[in-house]
Design a protein around this motif. Structure first.
Motif, PDB file in Angstrom:
ATOM      1  N   LEU A  63     -22.340 -88.928 -16.011  1.00  0.00           N
ATOM      2  CA  LEU A  63     -23.395 -89.939 -15.112  1.00  0.00           C
ATOM      3  C   LEU A  63     -22.597 -89.880 -13.667  1.00  0.00           C
ATOM      4  CD1 LEU A  63     -25.234 -92.283 -14.939  1.00  0.00           C
ATOM      5  CD2 LEU A  63     -23.318 -93.938 -15.681  1.00  0.00           C
ATOM      6  N   THR A  64     -23.737 -89.900 -12.673  1.00  0.00           N
ATOM      7  CA  THR A  64     -23.333 -89.762 -11.306  1.00  0.00           C
ATOM      8  C   THR A  64     -24.028 -91.130 -10.657  1.00  0.00           C
ATOM      9  OG1 THR A  64     -22.898 -87.494 -11.297  1.00  0.00           O
ATOM     10  CG2 THR A  64     -23.116 -88.536  -9.145  1.00  0.00           C
ATOM     11  N   VAL A  92     -28.103 -83.427 -16.553  1.00  0.00           N
ATOM     12  CA  VAL A  92     -27.144 -84.451 -15.713  1.00  0.00           C
ATOM     13  C   VAL A  92     -27.742 -85.665 -15.378  1.00  0.00           C
ATOM     14  CG1 VAL A  92     -25.180 -84.610 -14.160  1.00  0.00           C
ATOM     15  CG2 VAL A  92     -25.536 -82.432 -15.356  1.00  0.00           C
ATOM     16  N   ARG A  93     -27.226 -86.779 -15.488  1.00  0.00           N
ATOM     17  CA  ARG A  93     -27.740 -87.908 -15.233  1.00  0.00           C
ATOM     18  C   ARG A  93     -27.437 -88.503 -13.582  1.00  0.00           C
ATOM     19  NH1 ARG A  93     -31.454 -91.381 -16.815  1.00  0.00           N
ATOM     20  NH2 ARG A  93     -31.759 -93.448 -15.758  1.00  0.00           N
ATOM     21  N   PHE A  94     -28.352 -88.271 -12.558  1.00  0.00           N
ATOM     22  CA  PHE A  94     -27.948 -88.832 -11.334  1.00  0.00           C
ATOM     23  C   PHE A  94     -28.627 -90.151 -11.347  1.00  0.00           C
ATOM     24  CE2 PHE A  94     -27.179 -84.418 -10.929  1.00  0.00           C
ATOM     25  CZ  PHE A  94     -26.133 -84.186 -10.159  1.00  0.00           C
ATOM     26  N   SER A  95     -28.061 -91.281 -10.950  1.00  0.00           N
ATOM     27  CA  SER A  95     -28.902 -92.621 -10.720  1.00  0.00           C
ATOM     28  C   SER A  95     -28.142 -93.388  -9.595  1.00  0.00           C
ATOM     29  CB  SER A  95     -28.772 -93.414 -12.345  1.00  0.00           C
ATOM     30  OG  SER A  95     -29.085 -94.333 -12.055  1.00  0.00           O
ATOM     31  N   THR A  96     -29.110 -94.411  -9.277  1.00  0.00           N
ATOM     32  CA  THR A  96     -28.526 -95.426  -8.520  1.00  0.00           C
ATOM     33  C   THR A  96     -27.842 -96.537  -9.343  1.00  0.00           C
ATOM     34  OG1 THR A  96     -30.738 -96.789  -8.368  1.00  0.00           O
ATOM     35  CG2 THR A  96     -30.614 -95.213  -6.773  1.00  0.00           C
ATOM     36  N   PHE A  97     -27.165 -97.102  -8.623  1.00  0.00           N
ATOM     37  CA  PHE A  97     -26.502 -98.002  -9.376  1.00  0.00           C
ATOM     38  C   PHE A  97     -27.475 -99.259 -10.264  1.00  0.00           C
ATOM     39  CE2 PHE A  97     -21.695 -98.574  -9.513  1.00  0.00           C
ATOM     40  CZ  PHE A  97     -21.648 -99.787 -10.507  1.00  0.00           C
ATOM     41  N   HIS A  98     -28.452 -99.485  -9.421  1.00  0.00           N
ATOM     42  CA  HIS A  98     -29.294-100.480  -9.766  1.00  0.00           C
ATOM     43  C   HIS A  98     -30.171 -99.997 -10.944  1.00  0.00           C
ATOM     44  CE1 HIS A  98     -28.182-102.791  -6.256  1.00  0.00           C
ATOM     45  NE2 HIS A  98     -28.740-103.744  -6.788  1.00  0.00           N
ATOM     46  N   SER A  99     -30.391 -98.581 -10.646  1.00  0.00           N
ATOM     47  CA  SER A  99     -31.349 -98.144 -11.916  1.00  0.00           C
ATOM     48  C   SER A  99     -30.762 -97.810 -13.059  1.00  0.00           C
ATOM     49  CB  SER A  99     -31.830 -96.755 -11.265  1.00  0.00           C
ATOM     50  OG  SER A  99     -32.498 -96.143 -12.061  1.00  0.00           O
ATOM     51  N   PHE A 100     -29.378 -97.780 -13.158  1.00  0.00           N
ATOM     52  CA  PHE A 100     -28.487 -97.616 -14.498  1.00  0.00           C
ATOM     53  C   PHE A 100     -28.496 -99.067 -15.109  1.00  0.00           C
ATOM     54  CE2 PHE A 100     -24.360 -98.479 -16.334  1.00  0.00           C
ATOM     55  CZ  PHE A 100     -24.541 -97.731 -17.399  1.00  0.00           C
ATOM     56  N   CYS A 101     -28.325-100.018 -13.930  1.00  0.00           N
ATOM     57  CA  CYS A 101     -28.053-101.524 -14.652  1.00  0.00           C
ATOM     58  C   CYS A 101     -29.407-101.786 -15.166  1.00  0.00           C
ATOM     59  CB  CYS A 101     -27.743-102.524 -13.478  1.00  0.00           C
ATOM     60  SG  CYS A 101     -26.008-102.061 -13.223  1.00  0.00           S
ATOM     61  N   ASN A 102     -30.386-101.293 -14.870  1.00  0.00           N
ATOM     62  CA  ASN A 102     -32.070-101.634 -15.129  1.00  0.00           C
ATOM     63  C   ASN A 102     -32.063-101.304 -16.526  1.00  0.00           C
ATOM     64  OD1 ASN A 102     -34.475-103.077 -14.915  1.00  0.00           O
ATOM     65  ND2 ASN A 102     -35.286-100.835 -14.365  1.00  0.00           N
ATOM     66  N   LEU A 103     -31.560 -99.743 -16.763  1.00  0.00           N
ATOM     67  CA  LEU A 103     -31.649 -99.233 -18.194  1.00  0.00           C
ATOM     68  C   LEU A 103     -30.843-100.210 -19.079  1.00  0.00           C
ATOM     69  CD1 LEU A 103     -30.677 -95.568 -17.869  1.00  0.00           C
ATOM     70  CD2 LEU A 103     -32.979 -96.769 -18.512  1.00  0.00           C
ATOM     71  N   ASP A 228     -20.508 -92.030  -6.026  1.00  0.00           N
ATOM     72  CA  ASP A 228     -20.589 -91.759  -4.397  1.00  0.00           C
ATOM     73  C   ASP A 228     -20.562 -92.984  -3.592  1.00  0.00           C
ATOM     74  OD1 ASP A 228     -20.867 -90.090  -2.399  1.00  0.00           O
ATOM     75  OD2 ASP A 228     -23.489 -90.378  -2.418  1.00  0.00           O
ATOM     76  N   GLU A 229     -20.058 -93.057  -2.367  1.00  0.00           N
ATOM     77  CA  GLU A 229     -20.142 -93.934  -1.505  1.00  0.00           C
ATOM     78  C   GLU A 229     -19.300 -95.284  -2.220  1.00  0.00           C
ATOM     79  OE1 GLU A 229     -20.773 -93.455   1.708  1.00  0.00           O
ATOM     80  OE2 GLU A 229     -22.352 -92.093   1.680  1.00  0.00           O
ATOM     81  N   ILE A 260     -14.052 -91.254  -8.159  1.00  0.00           N
ATOM     82  CA  ILE A 260     -14.786 -92.042  -6.884  1.00  0.00           C
ATOM     83  C   ILE A 260     -14.707 -91.249  -5.721  1.00  0.00           C
ATOM     84  CG2 ILE A 260     -14.855 -94.226  -5.645  1.00  0.00           C
ATOM     85  CD1 ILE A 260     -13.670 -95.535  -8.074  1.00  0.00           C
ATOM     86  N   VAL A 261     -15.608 -91.124  -4.896  1.00  0.00           N
ATOM     87  CA  VAL A 261     -15.821 -90.382  -3.607  1.00  0.00           C
ATOM     88  C   VAL A 261     -16.099 -91.718  -2.727  1.00  0.00           C
ATOM     89  CG1 VAL A 261     -16.698 -88.754  -2.388  1.00  0.00           C
ATOM     90  CG2 VAL A 261     -16.418 -88.281  -4.748  1.00  0.00           C
ATOM     91  N   ALA A 262     -15.028 -91.868  -1.728  1.00  0.00           N
ATOM     92  CA  ALA A 262     -15.241 -92.943  -0.841  1.00  0.00           C
ATOM     93  C   ALA A 262     -14.811 -92.497   0.487  1.00  0.00           C
ATOM     94  CB  ALA A 262     -14.708 -94.193  -1.481  1.00  0.00           C
ATOM     95  N   ASP A 263     -14.987 -93.451   1.620  1.00  0.00           N
ATOM     96  CA  ASP A 263     -14.280 -93.398   2.816  1.00  0.00           C
ATOM     97  C   ASP A 263     -14.375 -94.921   3.193  1.00  0.00           C
ATOM     98  OD1 ASP A 263     -13.314 -92.995   5.235  1.00  0.00           O
ATOM     99  OD2 ASP A 263     -14.984 -91.834   5.997  1.00  0.00           O
ATOM    100  N   ASP A 264     -13.004 -95.412   3.185  1.00  0.00           N
ATOM    101  CA  ASP A 264     -12.823 -96.790   3.427  1.00  0.00           C
ATOM    102  C   ASP A 264     -13.206 -97.033   5.095  1.00  0.00           C
ATOM    103  OD1 ASP A 264     -10.284 -95.149   3.664  1.00  0.00           O
ATOM    104  OD2 ASP A 264      -9.428 -96.797   4.491  1.00  0.00           O
TER     105      ASP A 264
END
Length: 704
Positions: A63-64, A92-103, A228-229, A260-264
């Motif tokens: 899950l990404t 492979v599942r690519f999803s926004t955070f909100h879309s996943f939570c909606n599931l 991501d982000e 987790i890929v990030a840039d503080d």
């Protein structure tokens, strides 16, 4: 041939060593600190393929999660374009955070046999979030909420949800009776089985926590989670991730395979509830976390990489990084001082034309802190025949009550029978016209002017009649003025902003912001000769911003909306302390030693300057709306980065180019201290002395 050999030979994807280390991370938690232009999307896509092709992880077990829909679509497209022929079967599942939570919420709905209506995305529905909140606000406060206040209300509700704030009464807000409005809104949704965008997160969190069967479904399915982000995660999102990755007795497995890929340094969504602390303290959340660094910037010139990476070091709450690039040195950032806003727009127009004439396919971004800057900018570009597109412009300017008031003054001057315009302004112009007078005019009737209807009242005192006759005459004269002069008359003679000041004091609205709207109207009025032309021009600019050109190489955007994008040339305008970082951020840092807001604003500036590939212009007007302005402190910090580099690099024998005298050689360094460097330059046998730092800042000298 190994995995990376296949990537390079078949797909022209040549990863550097840092990227390869991140891609080959397999088990346990990991944080990848990815600087600007470092290829983070390539790393996520490549790691996904690595897990499937090399470790034989099933695609459906990965899950990404992305921050927004655009990032999700781009990542999914890139993965499928490169690897679809190698990976068959389930996707492979690519999803926004909100879309996943909606599931997750849908699973709960199915289990309970009750279904919630989503109240965002359909503006026409009566169960629309904005309409519901407008009605609740009016019922509680006894007055209508304007667009700006409504946006602030929606934003504050989002912060409550994202930060998981429980004590609503102690939440700081400018919304009158906020806690009552919030509670009424929550009760209304509950009673009517409604759910908004923020509820997707809070509902999913509660469901995953209270229903082990649903949690186990997702922890069993997604044994590898990529984010991501990550710097944009809010508290509620981070808590959901923790549920999905452990502990073992609850989630059904022991390994926390979260990547987790990030840039503080690019955490810029504090107003939505995002906090960099979650990334800065990731080891406390995920013990044994591995760290990877993507430091190489493939996007920007060495000048921009050097300045930006040293600039962001002024922040203290961050991971230390060593940004680098293989790109060559070209141009230092250009610091442009303009006399006023008109001079600023003239410079931008000239530079845009210059860059497009040199390279027709050059991409140019014109970035600003606040959406209001887009209006006079769009007007100037269009007037000079420059097409542009707009990135995610959320603009309430044209419908703002103060703007509508000003336009009503102008419209009534052209047509004194315009009852709608007169009804907006009769009590806002310091002429003592009452509602009873207006109602009398409506009953008595009028032919040439609403004021004639009022004058029919035989009970009016003589002095009131004289006042009304003067008002009628004033509006007649107003109609013949140039638009700019007419606006000045509305401000000074009708004392409209006396009313605005009083209204702001009573409602808690920001007077300075409303006056800045008036400043935009004045800038747009400068090029118009007649009020009729001016009113038409305002409608044209409104249409331009609502339906911009999608094919143009020129983009206008807030800095926030430019995140993740890149352009050959970036011009950042209105770079003033009042805009970025804002006076409140400066005051909090200086007076209360609270630097959090200032550091977020510095990160925002950093995001802006790191969008540039080759050319970067930082532009500020000395005067705005007739008032002297100070350039942003961030320009001073950029100049200091440039100065330090110059002092470190300067040496006798270096070749320079002077704007007037041409090429020369530094023959001697006569004086060198913190504030200035005096050099003697030889121009074909003629030696001249210069303050090197000042000449570089003004663009008079260039060092090769």
């Amino acid at each position: 041939m190994g995995f990376f050999g296949v990537l390079e030979k078949n797909y022209k994807i040549n990863l550097n060593n840092q990227q390869k280390e991140a891609v080959t991370h397999t088990r346990g938690p990991a944080l990848v600190l990815a600087g600007p232009g470092s290829g983070k999307t390539t790393v996520i896509v490549s790691r996904t393929a690595y897990l499937i092709l090399e470790l034989k992880i099933k695609p459906e077990n990965i899950l990404t999660l992305t921050f927004n829909r655009a990032a999700k679509i781009e990542m999914e497209k890139r993965f499928n374009r490169v690897f679809s022929d190698l990976i068959s079967g389930k996707k492979v599942r690519f999803s926004t955070f909100h879309s996943f939570c909606n599931l997750v919420v849908k699973d709960y709905e199915k289990m309970q046999g009750k279904y919630l209506s989503r109240i965002e995305g359909n503006e026409e529905s009566k169960n629309n979030k904005r309409l519901i909140l407008k009605e609740i606000y009016e019922n509680i406060n006894g007055s209508r909420i304007n667009d700006d206040q409504l946006e602030n209300l929606i934003n504050d509700i989002g912060i409550i949800k994202n930060k998981m704030i429980k004590n609503i009464q102690e939440f700081e807000t400018n919304i009158k009776n906020f806690s009552r409005i919030y509670n009424s809104y929550e009760e209304y949704k509950k009673a009517n089985l409604l759910m908004d965008f923020d509820d997707m997160l809070t509902f999913a969190y509660v469901i995953l926590k209270k229903f082990p069967s649903i949690l186990k479904k997702y922890t069993g399915r997604y044994t590898f989670i990529q984010v991501d982000e990550g710097q944009d995660l809010s508290k509620i999102q981070f808590e959901i991730l923790k549920l999905l990755t452990g502990p073992g007795d609850l989630a059904g497995f022991k390994e926390k395979n979260i990547f987790i890929v990030a840039d503080d340094d690019q955490s810029i969504y504090g107003f939505r509830g995002a906090e960099p602390e979650y990334i800065l303290n990731v080891e406390k959340q995920f013990g044994g976390c591995s760290f990877y660094y993507l430091n190489n910037n493939y996007r920007s010139t060495a000048n921009i990489v050097h300045v930006s990476s040293n600039f962001i070091k002024n922040n203290t709450r961050r991971y230390e990084k060593k940004h680098s690039t293989c790109n060559e040195y070209k141009y230092d950032p250009f610091i442009i001082e303009a006399r006023d806003q008109t001079a600023q727009y003239n410079f931008i127009v000239d530079k845009v034309n210059e860059h497009l004439s040199k390279k027709r396919d050059s991409t140019i971004a014109l970035l600003y802190r606040n959406n209001i800057s887009s209006i006079p900018l769009a007007e100037a570009l269009d007037r000079n025949g420059i097409a542009f597109n707009v990135k995610q412009n959320k603009l309430f300017f044209f419908n703002h009550w103060a703007v509508q008031d000003i336009l009503a003054f102008l419209k009534f001057s052209l047509d004194q029978t315009d009852i709608d315009s007169f009804s907006r302004i009769y009590y806002k112009m310091n002429r003592y016209i009452s509602k009873a007078m207006l109602e009398y005019a409506l009953k008595a009737g009028y032919k040439n002017s609403v004021i004639d209807g009022i004058l029919k009242d035989s009970d009016l005192e003589t002095y009131r009649k004289m006042t009304l006759l003067n008002v009628k005459s004033e509006f007649k004269k107003l109609s013949k003025k140039k638009p700019f002069d007419a606006l000045n008359y509305i401000e000074k003679n009708f004392n409209y902003f006396g009313y605005v000041k009083e209204y702001c004091d009573g409602t808690g609205l920001f007077y300075d912001y409303i006056y800045s709207l008036f400043g935009v109207l004045k800038v747009m009025a400068l090029k118009c000769k007649k009020i009729t032309d001016y009113l038409e021009r305002i409608e044209e600019v409104k249409e331009l911003l609502e339906n911009p050109s999608s094919e143009s190489r020129v983009t206008i955007s807030t800095i926030h909306s430019s995140k993740g994008l890149e352009y050959d040339c970036v011009m950042m305008l209105d770079m003033l302390n009042t805009e970025l970082p804002g006076e409140s951020a400066i005051d909090l840092a200086r007076e209360e030693n609270k630097a959090e807001l200032l550091e977020e604003e510095r990160r925002l500036f950093y995001v802006g300057i790191t969008r540039a590939k080759e050319y970067l212009y930082l532009i500020y007007p000395n005067f705005r709306n007739g008032f002297k302005e100070e350039r942003t402190i961030f320009i001073d910090e950029v100049l200091e980065c440039m100065r330090v580099k110059t002092l470190n690099d300067i040496a006798e024998g270096m070749i320079v180019n002077h704007k007037h005298f041409g090429k020369g050689v530094i023959a001697a360094i006569l004086e060198e201290n913190k504030d200035k460097v005096i050099v003697e330059i030889d121009f074909n046998g003629v030696r001249r002395k210069f303050d090197l730092i000042m000449c570089l800042e003004k663009g008079i000298l260039k060092i090769y």
